[in-house]
Motif scaffolding. Structure first.
Motif, PDB file in Angstrom:
ATOM      1  N   GLY A 143      28.515  38.214 -13.313  1.00 25.66           N
ATOM      2  CA  GLY A 143      29.635  38.598 -14.156  1.00 25.66           C
ATOM      3  C   GLY A 143      29.744  40.099 -14.372  1.00 25.66           C
ATOM      4  N   ILE A 144      29.269  40.874 -13.392  1.00 26.77           N
ATOM      5  CA  ILE A 144      29.324  42.329 -13.513  1.00 26.77           C
ATOM      6  C   ILE A 144      30.771  42.809 -13.521  1.00 26.77           C
ATOM      7  N   LYS A 145      31.583  42.292 -12.626  1.00 22.52           N
ATOM      8  CA  LYS A 145      32.999  42.648 -12.588  1.00 22.52           C
ATOM      9  C   LYS A 145      33.752  41.747 -13.565  1.00 22.52           C
ATOM     10  N   PRO A 146      34.575  42.322 -14.421  1.00 24.40           N
ATOM     11  CA  PRO A 146      35.327  41.486 -15.365  1.00 24.40           C
ATOM     12  C   PRO A 146      36.427  40.707 -14.672  1.00 24.40           C
ATOM     13  N   PHE A 147      36.778  39.570 -15.251  1.00 22.59           N
ATOM     14  CA  PHE A 147      37.885  38.756 -14.760  1.00 22.59           C
ATOM     15  C   PHE A 147      38.461  37.982 -15.942  1.00 22.59           C
ATOM     16  N   TYR A 148      39.760  38.122 -16.150  1.00 25.22           N
ATOM     17  CA  TYR A 148      40.440  37.469 -17.266  1.00 25.22           C
ATOM     18  C   TYR A 148      41.594  36.639 -16.710  1.00 25.22           C
ATOM     19  N   TYR A 149      41.879  35.538 -17.386  1.00 26.24           N
ATOM     20  CA  TYR A 149      43.013  34.727 -16.966  1.00 26.24           C
ATOM     21  C   TYR A 149      43.597  33.998 -18.165  1.00 26.24           C
ATOM     22  N   ALA A 150      44.855  33.595 -18.007  1.00 26.65           N
ATOM     23  CA  ALA A 150      45.537  32.807 -19.032  1.00 26.65           C
ATOM     24  C   ALA A 150      46.430  31.797 -18.331  1.00 26.65           C
ATOM     25  N   HIS A 151      46.493  30.625 -18.926  1.00 24.18           N
ATOM     26  CA  HIS A 151      47.403  29.576 -18.463  1.00 24.18           C
ATOM     27  C   HIS A 151      48.391  29.377 -19.610  1.00 24.18           C
ATOM     28  N   ALA A 152      49.574  29.964 -19.452  1.00 22.87           N
ATOM     29  CA  ALA A 152      50.597  29.924 -20.501  1.00 22.87           C
ATOM     30  C   ALA A 152      51.792  29.129 -19.994  1.00 22.87           C
ATOM     31  N   GLY A 153      51.991  27.944 -20.536  1.00 21.78           N
ATOM     32  CA  GLY A 153      53.087  27.097 -20.078  1.00 21.78           C
ATOM     33  C   GLY A 153      52.915  26.766 -18.612  1.00 21.78           C
ATOM     34  N   GLN A 154      53.888  27.152 -17.796  1.00 20.79           N
ATOM     35  CA  GLN A 154      53.847  26.882 -16.362  1.00 20.79           C
ATOM     36  C   GLN A 154      53.394  28.100 -15.550  1.00 20.79           C
ATOM     37  N   THR A 155      52.750  29.052 -16.222  1.00 23.78           N
ATOM     38  CA  THR A 155      52.361  30.295 -15.552  1.00 23.78           C
ATOM     39  C   THR A 155      50.867  30.549 -15.693  1.00 23.78           C
ATOM     40  N   ILE A 156      50.262  30.976 -14.579  1.00 23.02           N
ATOM     41  CA  ILE A 156      48.880  31.452 -14.590  1.00 23.02           C
ATOM     42  C   ILE A 156      48.932  32.953 -14.317  1.00 23.02           C
ATOM     43  N   ILE A 157      48.266  33.710 -15.172  1.00 23.17           N
ATOM     44  CA  ILE A 157      48.178  35.162 -15.023  1.00 23.17           C
ATOM     45  C   ILE A 157      46.703  35.520 -14.987  1.00 23.17           C
ATOM     46  N   PHE A 158      46.324  36.428 -14.072  1.00 18.88           N
ATOM     47  CA  PHE A 158      44.935  36.887 -14.048  1.00 18.88           C
ATOM     48  C   PHE A 158      44.887  38.387 -13.814  1.00 18.88           C
ATOM     49  N   SER A 159      43.749  38.965 -14.190  1.00 17.11           N
ATOM     50  CA  SER A 159      43.535  40.393 -14.009  1.00 17.11           C
ATOM     51  C   SER A 159      42.064  40.705 -14.265  1.00 17.11           C
ATOM     52  N   ASN A 160      41.658  41.883 -13.877  1.00 20.74           N
ATOM     53  CA  ASN A 160      40.319  42.348 -14.261  1.00 20.74           C
ATOM     54  C   ASN A 160      40.425  43.370 -15.392  1.00 20.74           C
ATOM     55  N   THR A 161      41.592  43.463 -15.986  1.00 26.08           N
ATOM     56  CA  THR A 161      41.815  44.374 -17.115  1.00 26.08           C
ATOM     57  C   THR A 161      42.442  43.607 -18.259  1.00 26.08           C
TER      58      THR A 161
END
Length: 161
Positions: A143-161
């Motif tokens: 887990g050295i590199k960050p990774f974030y995600y969200a599942h909002a309604g019908q959308t998946i969004i991800f980023s490392n910020t």
């Protein structure tokens, strides 16, 4: 330390390219050397590049080998000679000086989601597999590199910020 972002609309609605641009622009502090996006209908990927090696000067992301499977990655892959040998043993031709992102994508093509078992180093990435209509994301084992995600309604969004 490059920036990565992605949007997938599960209902197949076109992505908001303006949102993808804003997400990518926001990450300029992670990668001031280049900023690119790719989108195809309901999927979009963004990347900001920080050039830290000779190989990264040749790197362009989002990246594809065949126009069907796309990747954005913040990756530093170790033990490259061993990985290249394994890839060649599975029929992949890997040119000298292949970028880390190319090695990750080739590993995905050979081992699918099990590619992470063959990757040493620190990484966070998102792969859009167009033929399978599948998003595959992973980060390094520690887990050295960050990774974030969200599942909002019908959308998946991800980023490392």
């Amino acid at each position: 330390m490059s920036g990565i972002a992605g949007i997938v609309n599960l209902d197949r609605a076109p992505i908001d390219r303006g949102l993808l641009y804003r997400m990518t622009d926001f990450m300029a502090f992670r990668g001031p050397d280049a900023r690119e996006i790719w989108s195809d209908g309901h999927v979009g990927l963004g990347h900001t590049l920080l050039q830290t090696t000779e190989e990264s000067e040749q790197e362009h992301q989002p990246f594809t080998l065949d126009g069907r499977i796309w990747i954005v990655a913040d990756a530093r892959i170790d033990a490259q000679q061993e990985l290249v040998a394994d890839l060649k043993a599975h029929g992949h031709s890997v040119a000298p000086g292949a970028t880390d992102v190319e090695l990750v994508l080739r590993a995905y093509q050979v081992w699918d989601e099990h590619c992470v078992e063959h990757l040493l180093g620190d990484f966070a990435f998102g792969i859009w597999d167009g033929p399978r209509q599948r998003l595959f994301c992973a980060r390094d084992h520690l887990g050295i590199k960050p990774f974030y995600y969200a599942h909002a309604g019908q959308t998946i969004i991800f980023s490392n910020t």
